[in-house]
Structure formats: structure tokens, C-alpha cells
Design an enzyme around this catalytic site. Sequence first.
Site, PDB file in Angstrom:
ATOM      1  N   GLY A 164       7.456   4.595   8.044  1.00  0.00           N
ATOM      2  CA  GLY A 164       6.632   5.776   8.302  1.00  0.00           C
ATOM      3  C   GLY A 164       6.945   6.336   9.672  1.00  0.00           C
ATOM      4  N   SER A 165       5.979   7.031  10.242  1.00  0.00           N
ATOM      5  CA  SER A 165       6.243   7.733  11.500  1.00  0.00           C
ATOM      6  C   SER A 165       6.257   6.772  12.689  1.00  0.00           C
ATOM      7  CB  SER A 165       5.190   8.812  11.715  1.00  0.00           C
ATOM      8  OG  SER A 165       3.922   8.196  11.838  1.00  0.00           O
TER       9      SER A 165
ATOM     10  N   CYS B 286      14.086  10.586   6.434  1.00  0.00           N
ATOM     11  CA  CYS B 286      14.187  10.060   7.806  1.00  0.00           C
ATOM     12  C   CYS B 286      15.601  10.241   8.336  1.00  0.00           C
ATOM     13  CB  CYS B 286      13.759   8.601   7.849  1.00  0.00           C
ATOM     14  SG  CYS B 286      14.642   7.556   6.690  1.00  0.00           S
TER      15      CYS B 286
ATOM     16  N   GLU C 110      11.094  15.824  15.520  1.00  0.00           N
ATOM     17  CA  GLU C 110      11.502  15.589  14.126  1.00  0.00           C
ATOM     18  C   GLU C 110      10.768  16.605  13.253  1.00  0.00           C
ATOM     19  OE1 GLU C 110       9.933  12.089  12.094  1.00  0.00           O
ATOM     20  OE2 GLU C 110      11.800  11.879  10.987  1.00  0.00           O
TER      21      GLU C 110
ATOM     22  N   GLU D 160      10.453   0.695  10.097  1.00  0.00           N
ATOM     23  CA  GLU D 160      11.462   1.744   9.854  1.00  0.00           C
ATOM     24  C   GLU D 160      10.778   3.063  10.152  1.00  0.00           C
ATOM     25  OE1 GLU D 160      14.499   1.324   9.334  1.00  0.00           O
ATOM     26  OE2 GLU D 160      14.722  -0.661   8.458  1.00  0.00           O
TER      27      GLU D 160
ATOM     28  N   LYS E 270       0.844  -1.204   0.000  1.00  0.00           N
ATOM     29  CA  LYS E 270       0.000   0.000   0.000  1.00  0.00           C
ATOM     30  C   LYS E 270       0.880   1.255   0.000  1.00  0.00           C
ATOM     31  CE  LYS E 270      -1.757   2.345   3.462  1.00  0.00           C
ATOM     32  NZ  LYS E 270      -1.601   3.707   2.934  1.00  0.00           N
TER      33      LYS E 270
ATOM     34  N   THR F 167       2.673   6.021  13.993  1.00  0.00           N
ATOM     35  CA  THR F 167       1.949   4.975  13.257  1.00  0.00           C
ATOM     36  C   THR F 167       2.586   3.612  13.528  1.00  0.00           C
ATOM     37  OG1 THR F 167       1.459   6.595  11.548  1.00  0.00           O
ATOM     38  CG2 THR F 167       1.068   4.307  10.986  1.00  0.00           C
ATOM     39  N   GLY F 168       3.914   3.588  13.652  1.00  0.00           N
ATOM     40  CA  GLY F 168       4.618   2.331  13.932  1.00  0.00           C
ATOM     41  C   GLY F 168       4.105   1.670  15.210  1.00  0.00           C
TER      42      GLY F 168
HETATM   43  P1  NAD Z   1       2.804   7.931   8.313  1.00  0.00           P
HETATM   44  O1  NAD Z   1       3.147   7.069   9.458  1.00  0.00           O
HETATM   45  O2  NAD Z   1       1.798   8.996   8.503  1.00  0.00           O
HETATM   46  O3  NAD Z   1       2.290   7.075   7.073  1.00  0.00           O
HETATM   47  C1  NAD Z   1       3.048   6.027   6.501  1.00  0.00           C
HETATM   48  C2  NAD Z   1       2.105   5.036   5.859  1.00  0.00           C
HETATM   49  O4  NAD Z   1       1.283   4.437   6.873  1.00  0.00           O
HETATM   50  C3  NAD Z   1       1.152   5.623   4.833  1.00  0.00           C
HETATM   51  O5  NAD Z   1       1.013   4.697   3.766  1.00  0.00           O
HETATM   52  C4  NAD Z   1      -0.149   5.728   5.613  1.00  0.00           C
HETATM   53  O6  NAD Z   1      -1.289   5.675   4.779  1.00  0.00           O
HETATM   54  C5  NAD Z   1      -0.093   4.507   6.502  1.00  0.00           C
HETATM   55  N1  NAD Z   1      -0.876   4.583   7.750  1.00  0.00           N
HETATM   56  C6  NAD Z   1      -1.351   5.674   8.386  1.00  0.00           C
HETATM   57  N2  NAD Z   1      -1.987   5.320   9.530  1.00  0.00           N
HETATM   58  C7  NAD Z   1      -1.888   3.969   9.621  1.00  0.00           C
HETATM   59  C8  NAD Z   1      -2.315   3.002  10.596  1.00  0.00           C
HETATM   60  N3  NAD Z   1      -2.961   3.362  11.711  1.00  0.00           N
HETATM   61  N4  NAD Z   1      -2.016   1.702  10.377  1.00  0.00           N
HETATM   62  C9  NAD Z   1      -1.332   1.318   9.281  1.00  0.00           C
HETATM   63  N5  NAD Z   1      -0.916   2.189   8.322  1.00  0.00           N
HETATM   64  C10 NAD Z   1      -1.181   3.496   8.487  1.00  0.00           C
HETATM   65  O7  NAD Z   1       4.210   8.527   7.828  1.00  0.00           O
HETATM   66  P2  NAD Z   1       4.450   9.583   6.675  1.00  0.00           P
HETATM   67  O8  NAD Z   1       4.005  10.901   7.202  1.00  0.00           O
HETATM   68  O9  NAD Z   1       3.920   9.062   5.395  1.00  0.00           O
HETATM   69  O10 NAD Z   1       6.050   9.562   6.563  1.00  0.00           O
HETATM   70  C11 NAD Z   1       6.881  10.365   7.331  1.00  0.00           C
HETATM   71  C12 NAD Z   1       7.522   9.603   8.462  1.00  0.00           C
HETATM   72  O11 NAD Z   1       8.161   8.442   7.960  1.00  0.00           O
HETATM   73  C13 NAD Z   1       8.613  10.370   9.175  1.00  0.00           C
HETATM   74  O12 NAD Z   1       8.503  10.204  10.583  1.00  0.00           O
HETATM   75  C14 NAD Z   1       9.903   9.734   8.685  1.00  0.00           C
HETATM   76  O13 NAD Z   1      11.007   9.888   9.540  1.00  0.00           O
HETATM   77  C15 NAD Z   1       9.478   8.326   8.520  1.00  0.00           C
HETATM   78  N6  NAD Z   1      10.359   7.613   7.579  1.00  0.00           N
HETATM   79  C16 NAD Z   1      11.210   6.667   8.074  1.00  0.00           C
HETATM   80  C17 NAD Z   1      12.088   6.010   7.229  1.00  0.00           C
HETATM   81  C18 NAD Z   1      13.035   4.962   7.737  1.00  0.00           C
HETATM   82  O14 NAD Z   1      13.574   4.225   6.929  1.00  0.00           O
HETATM   83  N7  NAD Z   1      13.262   4.820   9.018  1.00  0.00           N
HETATM   84  C19 NAD Z   1      12.092   6.323   5.877  1.00  0.00           C
HETATM   85  C20 NAD Z   1      11.216   7.285   5.400  1.00  0.00           C
HETATM   86  C21 NAD Z   1      10.348   7.920   6.273  1.00  0.00           C
END
Ligand code: NAD
Length: 475
Positions: A220-221, A276, A374, A242, A169, A224-225
Amino acid sequence: MVTQYKNLINGEMVDNGQWLDVVNPATEEVIGQVPSAGAGELDNAVAAARAAFKTWKKATFEERQAVCMAISGVIKENADELFRLLTSEQGKPHAQAKGEIFGAAGLAAAQSTLQLEEEIIQDDDTRLHRHRRVPVGVVGGIVPWNFPIMMAIQKIVPALMAGCTIVLKPSPFTPLTTLRIAELIADKVPAGTVNIITGEDVLGPMITSHADIDKITFTGSTATGKKIMEGASADLKRITLELGGNDASIVMPDADPKKVAEQLFWASFQNAGQVCIAAKRVYIHEDIYDELSQAIADFAKTVVVGDGSEQGTGVGPIQNKKQYDRVLELIEDAKDNGYKFLTGGDKDPSGTGYFVPLTILDNPPEDARIVAEEQFGPVMPLMKFSTEEEVIARANASEYGLAGAVWTADTEKGQEIAEQLETGTVWINEFMHLSPFAPFGGHKQSGFGAEYGKEGLKEFTYPQVITVKKDNVVA
Ligand code: NAD
């Protein structure tokens, strides 16, 4: 009418007649639509992945590699179209979008060489003891909006190389290039092995809690993780997370300000700071603080912020309105607290597009929100330090532990400092370089598990041990 991009389910490009708009962050115009998939489409994709798993798990290393190389080849052959589309939905300048597309093709090729050989623990007269790795099954991949193609590939390719199948997704903010790639690979990957579905954020939790998905790989964030970890606990799905970072760069007094200013600038401002592993806190030794901070600010004044599709643009817009508002809020908070700005912070960022002026702060306190949180935007706080011990403590005083960097003429000293940093990756005299063969993952709240290399591949497998007792049944 804008172009409509379809989902890839079981080898077919499909839609359900319900559409989500995708906006160009530089113009705020709708540039495409993607299906708003729900539980029904997810069930179909998971069923296809489950059916495909039966045969794909038995594919040889060469068969898996051939499919992953085909994905790499398709991305490379269509790079020109793909990087332009990526800029239009993500905002990054053309040169950086090109870098992401070719980087993803290269990563796919490199990771398709990875395999986990069987290990013989013991083989003697009494016992044969084998340790082999077996694929976990159907993987759910969830991807953010900052590097949509790189992140998609770093989930799809190792999943396939491990013998898993995947339902991926993309972020609802940046799904177009991923779905275009889906269309291009549809007849190159066995039906059902790779499924790509798009939907609003609610689709994420549906994937996390789906009873027939065995593993979640998420980028992602951190917020959310944590939800994903919770959602995956119901049936103990395997997870790789990640997450966010608040990376420190430490500049020692022997670093030449003229040599490092430009590099440090890009460590913070590449992809408009939405990386990130961007340098989000920069600690400069007091002996060179004034000269280096001035050199960084002077360089910033030469960089153009604008539409990534225009020649000469160095930094594009923030990718979406929500993140744009968050970055402006952090800048506003810094202004309210009277922190000093070397650049930015003074202009009204109204107008079309989510543009934020390049913002460099002059020695804000450690507990300033813009330092402690961040930022994920074109913001660079520069802080002064006096001693090595002090700067290591300040760098480590974070809930995050993704990466960091040390800039010094003395690379032995650099490594000594690196070993004391609580992060998964540390660079000496560079930034953001990742090897497809080295594990990449966060310590503390920056992640769980790792991607890349054999360590990353292992996360798509279970260990299985088979022991054969040789001397107790035959006469
Ligand atoms: P996000 O967590 O808002 O969203 C990431 C993904 O998760 C999207 O596809 C979103 O639709 C989905 N999502 C949202 N809520 C969810 C839930 N409750 N359950 C499952 N999936 C859900 O993150 P973002 O704003 O898209 O990205 C930015 C963040 O990602 C920053 O914190 C950045 O540091 C981090 N990031 C980390 C890495 C790494 O490798 N460590 C790389 C890139 C970005």
C-alpha cells in the site's frame, strides 16, 4: 438486493450482520456488500490461524505445494467469472482484469515450487552446524485496491509455502473478487490456514497491533507503511512493506520514437496509472523529445477511456472517489501553475464514474507537484534532459526507490545507467515485467524487505541454527 459476500474464517464462510457497500467506479452503483468485521471477527480468525499453525508448520513441501496448486487451479477454472467481477469493482478493462486473474493463478503455481533447503555450514569430525528456516507463525496480510488478486496471492502462497498461516484483509474498496475466491478455496485449504476478513480501514491497525500475529506483510502507500512499522514495533513483529513509487523512465537519444511511444504510453497508463511500478516520470533526451512526445500524444488520442466492461475500452476509471479527487487536484495544480498539456487537463471531468482524461504534460519543472509526488492516476509528465549525468541525478532525486526503466539501443549502456539508479528493479527496454523467482522490493521509502523468489519466501521464516559438537562428551 445486491449480492452479499462472506468472510472466510476457520474454513467457514461467515458474516456478522453488518455490511459495507462496494461501488463500481465506472457507474458509482453499489454492486455488492461485504462484512464489516471488527475485533471479534479478527480474534476468531487469528485463533483459527494459530490453531491451524500447529499442524500446518509440520506439513511437507509436497503437502504445501498441493494446497497452493489447488488455489491456482480454482482461480484458473473460474477465471471467466472472476475477471468480470474484478472489472466491476476495480474498474480495469476486461483484458487487464483477465491478465490479473491468470497472472495470479500463474504466480501461485510458480511460487509453489519455492523451498528453502537446509544449509549445512559445517559437518566434520568436530561439529555439525545446520542452518534451517522455520515459519514465523501467524501472518497478517494487508492488501491495496489496485491489484487486489495479485497482491492477495503473493501474500497467501509464500506464507503457506513457508509453513505459516494467514489472516488476510483486502482493501474495503475491492474485496469482492477476493471473497469469491475465498468461497471457492474454502474446502481446498485446511481450515484456519487461510482466513480472509473484510472491514473498514480501522481493521488494518487492529491487525498490525494484534498480540497473536507474528508478522505483517503489507502492500500500500508509504504513509500507511510508516504507521504499520510503528504499530508493529510494540511486540517487534516481523514486517514486509511494499510501498509507493515514483518511477522514472529514461529514454536515450538512440531509442526509436516509433518503437517506444506506445510502450511508454502503457508503462504510464496501464490500470489507469494506478500501478506502483508505472512510469510516473518520463525523461526524454532533447534530441528526440519533440518527435517522441508528439508520438505518445498521438497514440493517446487513439485510446478510449471508459467502462472497463465495454469492448474497446483501453483505460478505465480511477478506482475510488478519494483517489479521483487527489488526481484531479494534481491536474488542477498543474493548470494553476501554467504548465503545458499535450493531452488532457482541459476537459471537465464531471458526470458519472471516476473518469479522468488521459493527461500528458509537456516538460513541467522537476518541483511541480505532479512530477514530485506519486500521481497514481492517468497522468504522464514528459521531461527533457541533455546529459546522462543530469538525468541520473534527476531520476534519483526522490524519496522513493521502487523501480525504473532505461530505453536505449545500447543495452550495455542501459545496464551501466541501471546500476546507478537507486531502485529495487530496473528494466531495459521494457516495463513491469516481474519474475516470480526474483526478489521484488523497494529501496528508500518504497519498502522494507522483499516479495517474490526465495528472498521473499525467507521473509516468512526465522533462521534457526543447530550445532552439534561431536567430540566432547563421548569417551
Ligand atoms: P493504502 O495504504 O491506503 O491502503 C492499503 C491497505 O492498507 C488497505 O487494505 C487499507 O484498508 C489498509 N490500511 C489503511 N490504513 C491502515 C493502517 N493505519 N494500518 C493498517 N492498514 C491500513 O494504499 P492504497 O491507496 O490502497 O494503495 C495505493 C498505494 O499502494 C500506492 O502508494 C501504491 O504505490 C502502493 N502500492 C505498492 C505496491 C508495491 O508492490 N510496492 C503495489 C501496489 C500498490
